[in-house]
Scaffold this motif. Structure first.
Motif: not given
Length: 121
Positions: A1-11, A28-30
């Motif tokens: 499954m694909n999960v999106m998250i807004p991120v900053r350059p530092d992670g 992400v796996d099961d």
């Protein structure tokens, strides 16, 4: 499954969903573990005020569809974006940790746990 998250350059987690300059898509796996992580410079911060709110949401929808995103993790999303995600049947999960990768895994553990608890009922 694909999960999106807004991120900053530092992670770390970027608090602005629709105005994020960068996002990550985690596969992400099961079991809720990240197996692949890819960042994208989406420039939604710059593009947000170019055109209408609807055109900006359409831009985000295209990205979500192109990346086959099944869930989003964020600290905040505006009501319009929440409605858009709900219409797409993409759950918006809470980002509860400062580190983006850890936040995705934590959100997935909570979501998977809730799913398993619901199956037991």
């Amino acid at each position: 499954m694909n999960v999106m998250i807004p991120v900053r350059p530092d992670g770390s987690v970027e608090p602005r969903f629709g105005k994020a300059p960068m996002v990550a898509v985690a596969h992400v796996d099961d079991n809720g573990h990240i197996t692949k992580w890819q960042t994208f410079d989406v420039e939604w911060d710059r593009l947000h005020d170019e055109g209408t709110e609807g055109s900006h949401h359409a831009r985000i929808v295209r990205f979500l569809r192109d990346q086959k995103v099944a869930a989003c993790v964020a600290t905040h999303a505006g009501m319009g974006m929440q409605r858009t995600l709900a219409a797409m049947k993409i759950p918006l999960l809470a980002a509860t940790l400062p580190d983006a990768r850890e936040s995705v895994e934590q959100a997935m553990v909570v979501a998977l746990s809730a799913t398993k608890d619901g199956e037991k009922s």
